[in-house]
Design an enzyme around this catalytic site. Structure first.
Site, PDB file in Angstrom:
ATOM      1  N   GLU A  39     120.680   3.638 -52.960  1.00  0.00           N
ATOM      2  CA  GLU A  39     120.357   3.067 -54.665  1.00  0.00           C
ATOM      3  C   GLU A  39     118.666   2.824 -54.159  1.00  0.00           C
ATOM      4  O   GLU A  39     118.737   2.072 -53.961  1.00  0.00           O
ATOM      5  CB  GLU A  39     121.460   1.672 -54.818  1.00  0.00           C
ATOM      6  N   LYS A  61     124.762   4.443 -62.361  1.00  0.00           N
ATOM      7  CA  LYS A  61     125.457   3.823 -62.536  1.00  0.00           C
ATOM      8  C   LYS A  61     126.407   3.057 -63.090  1.00  0.00           C
ATOM      9  O   LYS A  61     126.262   2.880 -64.626  1.00  0.00           O
ATOM     10  CB  LYS A  61     125.011   2.414 -61.584  1.00  0.00           C
ATOM     11  N   CYS A  72     126.862   1.935 -55.087  1.00  0.00           N
ATOM     12  CA  CYS A  72     127.009   0.725 -54.247  1.00  0.00           C
ATOM     13  C   CYS A  72     128.901  -0.010 -55.083  1.00  0.00           C
ATOM     14  O   CYS A  72     129.761   0.828 -54.605  1.00  0.00           O
ATOM     15  CB  CYS A  72     126.497   0.051 -54.795  1.00  0.00           C
TER      16      CYS A  72
END
Length: 265
Positions: free
Chosen positions: A45, A113, A147
């Protein structure tokens, strides 16, 4: 179909904002990954700029920006697909994004995300609103999360229901949350019957200390590759034959009774 060999690149946290250092390290890792027979290199990330960036907006770039073009050149030179995280600018908005580049340098997928973690991310990024982003690679349907996203069972199940075979998860997981790669990620792979490639950062960066422990977990719940706490490049295979056999033996997606769960949404 042949298994797709995946190299998980767990580089050190690096120097925030120094994309040249990150790209040089990625080039070297891509060469080692390709030499090891990998068809895909997975990086962390916010790989391009580092995670602990005071002002991500200042270093954010479009999905087709200079960082992306350099990654595309690396992928094409080594003949290996690459997935990596970066801060993406789209007009006035900045997203925490991950991009998949094909082995010929073609941009295959870009994901923003959807679940932002903590005050830092909420202050600097806008959440994405597309839960499932996919591409085809090596005969597999590949999906992307980042994540914290993988810690939501709904996000992974959405991919499973959409046909994702291999879920790529660039990550910046901090201490003390070691249980996520050790326990939760293998459970996600098992319960949703797909492969999960979880590529983390490692070591201290700014106020953060990243756990490492990158892993490739299979649909039978077995972790096929595991990095340690420091810099590493580990290899594992996503095998379509194992995927098919596991889905036959453990038909969770077929046996689920969706009408019973409507109250959850």
């Amino acid at each position: 179909m042949k298994p797709l060999r995946i190299a998980l690149y767990q580089g050190p946290a690096g120097v925030p904002r120094d994309t040249a250092v990150s790209l040089d390290a990625l080039d070297e890792a891509a060469g080692r990954a390709a030499a090891g027979g990998a068809g895909l290199l997975a990086a962390a990330e916010m790989y391009l700029t580092g995670y602990a960036v005071d002002a991500p907006a200042a270093v954010a770039e479009p999905a087709d920006g200079p960082g992306a073009r350099r990654v595309a050149a690396i992928a094409a030179r080594h003949g290996i697909a690459v997935v990596y995280g970066y801060p993406e600018r789209d007009g006035d908005a900045v997203y925490n994004s991950a991009q998949l580049i094909g082995p010929d340098g073609t941009r295959l997928a870009n994901y923003r995300k959807t679940h932002l973690f903590g005050d830092f991310e909420s202050a600097h990024f806008r959440p994405g609103d597309t839960p499932v982003v996919q591409a085809e690679l090596g005969g597999l349907t590949v999906g992307l999360l980042i994540c914290y996203d993988v810690e939501f069972p709904e996000a992974v199940r959405a991919h499973a229901l959409a046909g994702t075979d291999l879920l790529l998860v660039p990550t910046a997981l901090m201490r003390p949350y070691d249980f996520v790669p050790l326990t939760l990620v293998p459970a996600r792979a098992y319960e949703s019957q797909l492969y999960v490639a979880y590529a983390n950062r490692c070591g201290p960066e700014g106020e953060f200390d990243f756990t490492g422990l990158s892993c490739l977990s299979a649909p039978d719940g077995v972790t096929r590759a595991r990095a340690g706490a420091g810099p590493d490049l580990v290899f594992g295979d996503a095998d379509p034959a194992l995927l098919a056999a596991s889905r036959t033996e453990l038909p969770y997606l077929r046996d689920r009774r969706a009408p019973l769960y409507r109250s959850l949404v």
